[in-house]
Design a protein around this motif. Structure first.
Motif, PDB file in Angstrom:
ATOM      1  N   LYS A 308      13.689 120.220  60.373  1.00 54.22           N
ATOM      2  CA  LYS A 308      13.281 119.132  59.494  1.00 54.22           C
ATOM      3  C   LYS A 308      12.110 117.747  60.575  1.00 54.22           C
ATOM      4  CE  LYS A 308      15.429 120.007  55.098  1.00 54.22           C
ATOM      5  NZ  LYS A 308      16.090 119.432  54.115  1.00 54.22           N
ATOM      6  N   GLY A 309      13.063 117.593  61.491  1.00 56.50           N
ATOM      7  CA  GLY A 309      12.527 116.666  62.757  1.00 56.50           C
ATOM      8  C   GLY A 309      13.086 115.312  61.780  1.00 56.50           C
ATOM      9  N   ASN A 310      14.592 115.477  62.042  1.00 56.28           N
ATOM     10  CA  ASN A 310      14.849 113.940  61.499  1.00 56.28           C
ATOM     11  C   ASN A 310      15.461 113.876  63.118  1.00 56.28           C
ATOM     12  OD1 ASN A 310      16.302 111.825  60.116  1.00 56.28           O
ATOM     13  ND2 ASN A 310      17.870 113.316  59.600  1.00 56.28           N
ATOM     14  N   ARG A 311      14.673 112.436  63.838  1.00 55.05           N
ATOM     15  CA  ARG A 311      14.758 112.166  64.930  1.00 55.05           C
ATOM     16  C   ARG A 311      15.280 111.359  65.097  1.00 55.05           C
ATOM     17  NH1 ARG A 311      13.923 116.709  70.097  1.00 55.05           N
ATOM     18  NH2 ARG A 311      15.480 118.518  69.077  1.00 55.05           N
ATOM     19  N   SER A 312      14.873 110.028  64.409  1.00 55.74           N
ATOM     20  CA  SER A 312      14.513 108.789  64.093  1.00 55.74           C
ATOM     21  C   SER A 312      15.862 108.674  63.591  1.00 55.74           C
ATOM     22  CB  SER A 312      13.645 109.004  63.264  1.00 55.74           C
ATOM     23  OG  SER A 312      13.360 108.755  62.290  1.00 55.74           O
ATOM     24  N   ALA A 313      16.006 106.878  64.343  1.00 56.07           N
ATOM     25  CA  ALA A 313      16.861 105.720  64.252  1.00 56.07           C
ATOM     26  C   ALA A 313      15.902 104.527  64.009  1.00 56.07           C
ATOM     27  CB  ALA A 313      18.179 106.162  64.945  1.00 56.07           C
ATOM     28  N   LYS A 314      16.997 103.865  62.595  1.00 57.28           N
ATOM     29  CA  LYS A 314      16.669 102.892  63.604  1.00 57.28           C
ATOM     30  C   LYS A 314      17.868 101.513  63.494  1.00 57.28           C
ATOM     31  CE  LYS A 314      15.590  98.639  60.382  1.00 57.28           C
ATOM     32  NZ  LYS A 314      15.176  98.083  58.698  1.00 57.28           N
ATOM     33  N   ILE A 315      18.307 100.583  64.361  1.00 56.79           N
ATOM     34  CA  ILE A 315      18.566 100.568  65.368  1.00 56.79           C
ATOM     35  C   ILE A 315      18.486  98.423  64.755  1.00 56.79           C
ATOM     36  CG2 ILE A 315      19.572  99.376  67.608  1.00 56.79           C
ATOM     37  CD1 ILE A 315      19.121 102.992  67.729  1.00 56.79           C
ATOM     38  N   GLY A 316      19.521  97.907  64.838  1.00 58.89           N
ATOM     39  CA  GLY A 316      19.085  96.732  65.243  1.00 58.89           C
ATOM     40  C   GLY A 316      20.665  95.480  63.996  1.00 58.89           C
ATOM     41  N   LEU A 317      20.470  94.571  64.338  1.00 54.05           N
ATOM     42  CA  LEU A 317      21.652  93.641  64.517  1.00 54.05           C
ATOM     43  C   LEU A 317      22.078  93.456  62.848  1.00 54.05           C
ATOM     44  CD1 LEU A 317      20.304  91.119  67.449  1.00 54.05           C
ATOM     45  CD2 LEU A 317      22.203  93.151  67.643  1.00 54.05           C
ATOM     46  N   TYR A 318      23.379  94.001  62.602  1.00 52.41           N
ATOM     47  CA  TYR A 318      24.383  93.264  61.378  1.00 52.41           C
ATOM     48  C   TYR A 318      23.508  91.370  61.046  1.00 52.41           C
ATOM     49  CZ  TYR A 318      26.312  97.928  60.527  1.00 52.41           C
ATOM     50  OH  TYR A 318      26.390  98.818  60.521  1.00 52.41           O
ATOM     51  N   PRO A 319      23.938  91.093  59.939  1.00 51.11           N
ATOM     52  CA  PRO A 319      23.609  89.856  59.768  1.00 51.11           C
ATOM     53  C   PRO A 319      24.850  88.906  60.060  1.00 51.11           C
ATOM     54  CG  PRO A 319      22.479  91.308  57.914  1.00 51.11           C
ATOM     55  CD  PRO A 319      23.036  92.549  58.641  1.00 51.11           C
ATOM     56  N   ASP A 320      24.410  87.851  59.843  1.00 47.34           N
ATOM     57  CA  ASP A 320      25.302  87.602  60.422  1.00 47.34           C
ATOM     58  C   ASP A 320      27.787  87.479  59.825  1.00 47.34           C
ATOM     59  OD1 ASP A 320      24.318  86.337  62.279  1.00 47.34           O
ATOM     60  OD2 ASP A 320      23.917  83.890  61.696  1.00 47.34           O
ATOM     61  N   SER A 321      27.205  87.829  58.556  1.00 46.46           N
ATOM     62  CA  SER A 321      28.113  87.901  57.888  1.00 46.46           C
ATOM     63  C   SER A 321      29.332  88.911  57.822  1.00 46.46           C
ATOM     64  CB  SER A 321      27.888  87.956  55.863  1.00 46.46           C
ATOM     65  OG  SER A 321      26.429  88.569  55.703  1.00 46.46           O
ATOM     66  N   GLU A 322      27.957  90.584  58.220  1.00 42.54           N
ATOM     67  CA  GLU A 322      28.636  91.434  58.415  1.00 42.54           C
ATOM     68  C   GLU A 322      29.158  91.696  59.891  1.00 42.54           C
ATOM     69  OE1 GLU A 322      28.630  93.856  56.971  1.00 42.54           O
ATOM     70  OE2 GLU A 322      27.456  93.838  55.175  1.00 42.54           O
ATOM     71  N   SER A 323      28.455  90.778  61.099  1.00 36.09           N
ATOM     72  CA  SER A 323      28.860  90.876  62.054  1.00 36.09           C
ATOM     73  C   SER A 323      30.792  90.145  62.276  1.00 36.09           C
ATOM     74  CB  SER A 323      28.310  90.294  62.988  1.00 36.09           C
ATOM     75  OG  SER A 323      26.735  91.332  63.638  1.00 36.09           O
ATOM     76  N   LEU A 324      30.542  88.843  61.060  1.00 32.95           N
ATOM     77  CA  LEU A 324      32.101  87.906  61.457  1.00 32.95           C
ATOM     78  C   LEU A 324      32.859  89.229  60.219  1.00 32.95           C
ATOM     79  CD1 LEU A 324      33.397  85.992  61.195  1.00 32.95           C
ATOM     80  CD2 LEU A 324      32.459  85.006  59.171  1.00 32.95           C
ATOM     81  N   SER A 325      32.774  90.118  59.975  1.00 36.52           N
ATOM     82  CA  SER A 325      33.134  90.642  59.244  1.00 36.52           C
ATOM     83  C   SER A 325      33.926  92.027  60.353  1.00 36.52           C
ATOM     84  CB  SER A 325      33.381  91.387  58.289  1.00 36.52           C
ATOM     85  OG  SER A 325      32.431  90.326  57.245  1.00 36.52           O
ATOM     86  N   TYR A 326      33.163  92.520  61.208  1.00 38.23           N
ATOM     87  CA  TYR A 326      33.594  93.327  62.113  1.00 38.23           C
ATOM     88  C   TYR A 326      33.864  92.494  63.266  1.00 38.23           C
ATOM     89  CZ  TYR A 326      32.887  97.109  65.825  1.00 38.23           C
ATOM     90  OH  TYR A 326      33.061  97.399  67.147  1.00 38.23           O
ATOM     91  N   ASN A 327      33.758  91.946  63.474  1.00 32.46           N
ATOM     92  CA  ASN A 327      34.725  90.805  64.512  1.00 32.46           C
ATOM     93  C   ASN A 327      36.192  90.933  63.817  1.00 32.46           C
ATOM     94  OD1 ASN A 327      32.585  90.947  66.106  1.00 32.46           O
ATOM     95  ND2 ASN A 327      32.247  88.803  65.247  1.00 32.46           N
ATOM     96  N   ILE A 328      36.208  89.741  63.071  1.00 26.91           N
ATOM     97  CA  ILE A 328      37.399  89.985  62.320  1.00 26.91           C
ATOM     98  C   ILE A 328      38.510  91.044  62.057  1.00 26.91           C
ATOM     99  CG2 ILE A 328      39.097  89.303  60.099  1.00 26.91           C
ATOM    100  CD1 ILE A 328      36.253  87.293  59.355  1.00 26.91           C
TER     101      ILE A 328
END
Length: 480
Positions: A308-328
């Motif tokens: 189906k041609g699903n060869r795309s991806a959205k890449i970016g940075l999580y919001p600060d709260s999400e990044s903090l959760s990942y770090n914890i």
């Protein structure tokens, strides 16, 4: 110190025995950049050792092999956890748990790791990645021959040349009487793989005829693949196979059809926000900081999403709260791995002592029982020390969803609103953890049973130069 074969064996044994044995750490890619020390850091460590020894009492040390291994592993585990925590503040601000985290909404197509130190100017928070082609290697597929059919070449010594853009290899082998095609193909595959010449080989099979027919023939071919991906910098191909000017009998290249089907290598072609780019490999960089790994193995042509041609991806940075959760979460996982890893070593020692006590004499059983008791006391000492340490921050940690268990391990449950109740309290906790880990790394012998012989004279500044060598001497005792 000059490096000899003996010292290399020691270092290899040290790294093999005491390095981190679990590759599941989320920040393993990150913290490798924090595993080295500059001159200033080493000088600070030396000064800290001197200051510590100035007020340290004189101990009598009579460590057992188990306690020596325990101290060494404790130090290495503390260093690994320290690197993990350092990697969570690697965004240039120096603030703990401030590392931003990248995401990909199509992990099966492209995974991403964020490295802020490599960031370029005007780096966006998100972008769209579309893949037209993946980078591929060169693949030479030979002729499919009947696997059980005897080789039709005359027995004797044969050879063929494999030429790359920089090096010329000659592979020599023997064709034995009554050798089958499959046996010869497997022998050449092993010869190529063991030679480490920039290509790999395997035998691929194919059945000729319907599966239900008993006399269906099994065919096999030798497939050779370049280790390098993408178009070569020089020439048209990564490697060429020939036996025109070889040293021994020729004819094997034509017989096996090693140049019959050649699939040339290709570059990865992709677009970032519509701008087309190419890469020689499936590991690409976007805006410097986004290190992206493409996964062609997850997008087979039989996959409906692929068609189906699903060869795309959205890449970016999580919001600060999400990044903090990942770090914890990364910190909690690293801390629990540190604690459970040390405890596991103790449990293994106790298990070995129990087995020896079962099979040995009464005297050996008594000695092993004493050793197991000593190891248990070491476990309690570390657990008690960490529990006391964590109680100081228990209330502030609960605001971030971190709870302290009775065995000194941690649990993390992301709060519904992802709030940051008191950022300064979290940074204070992180700095306190780092100081604790530095103390453990500096003197892991504090968690080994030892007796005080004499206290230092508080009115003198005399520094005992031999105290610092106690831990170093243990490293050599391990192998003596």
């Amino acid at each position: 110190m000059p490096v000899s074969f003996a010292t290399l064996q020691i270092f290899d044994q040290y790294l093999t025995t005491y390095r981190n044995r679990d590759g599941s750490d989320k920040s393993s890619k990150r913290n490798t950049r924090y595993a080295t020390h500059n001159q200033t850091e080493l000088k600070d460590v030396y000064n800290t050792i001197q200051w510590k020894n100035r007020f340290a009492p004189l101990y009598m040390n009579d460590p057992t092999p188990q306690s020596i291994a325990y101290a060494v592993h404790l130090k290495e585990s503390a260093q690994n956890l320290k690197q993990t925590i350092d990697s969570l503040s690697g965004d240039g601000t120096g603030e703990l748990f401030s590392m931003k985290t990248a995401y990909s909404d199509n992990e099966s197509l492209a995974s991403v790791d964020y490295v802020p130190e490599d960031s370029k100017a005007n780096t966006p928070n998100d972008f769209t990645l579309e893949i037209q082609n993946f980078a591929t290697p060169q693949i030479n597929t030979g002729s499919f021959l009947q696997s059980n059919q005897p080789v039709s070449l005359e027995p004797g010594n044969y050879s063929f040349d494999l030429l790359t853009n920089t090096i010329h290899y000659e592979l020599q082998f023997t064709v034995n009487p009554n050798e089958t095609n499959s046996s010869l193909q497997n022998k050449l595959a092993r010869l190529i793989n063991n030679s480490d010449i920039g290509v790999s080989a395997k035998v691929v099979k194919h059945r000729k005829g319907k599966k239900n027919i008993k006399n269906a023939q099994t065919l096999s071919a030798l497939e050779i693949t370049s280790n390098a991906y993408g178009k070569p910098f020089q020439g048209q191909r990564h490697f060429t196979i020939t036996d025109e000017n070889t040293s021994y009998n020729k004819g094997i290249v034509k017989y096996l059809g090693l140049n019959r089907i050649i699939k040339d290598a290709s570059n990865a072609v992709y677009t970032i926000n519509g701008n087309e780019q190419t890469s020689y490999s499936n590991v690409i960089n976007a805006y410097g900081a986004f290190h992206i790994t493409l996964h062609p193995e997850n997008t087979k042509k039989s996959d409906s999403a692929y068609n189906k041609g699903n060869r795309s991806a959205k890449i970016g940075l999580y919001p600060d709260s999400e990044s903090l959760s990942y770090n914890i979460e990364t910190f909690v996982d690293g801390y629990n791995h540190f604690l459970k890893g040390v405890m596991a070593d103790i449990s293994e020692s106790e298990g070995e002592n129990t087995a020896a006590a079962t099979d040995g004499t009464v005297k050996e059983a008594q000695q092993n029982s004493l050793d197991a008791s000593q190891q248990s006391s070491l476990t309690k000492l570390l657990s008690k020390d960490l529990t006391k340490f964590l109680k100081l921050h228990k209330k502030s940690l609960e605001g971030y969803g971190i709870s302290v268990n009775d065995d000194a391990t941690l649990e993390y449950e992301k709060t519904a609103e992802g709030t940051m109740t008191d950022p300064d309290a979290l940074r204070s906790f992180g700095n306190h953890v780092l100081r604790k880990l530095n103390a453990i790394s500096l003197d892991p012998m504090e968690y080994v049973d030892r007796r005080i012989c004499a206290y230092p004279n508080p009115f003198t500044n005399y520094i005992n130069p031999y105290i610092t060598s106690i831990y170093t001497g243990l490293l050599y005792n391990v192998w003596t």
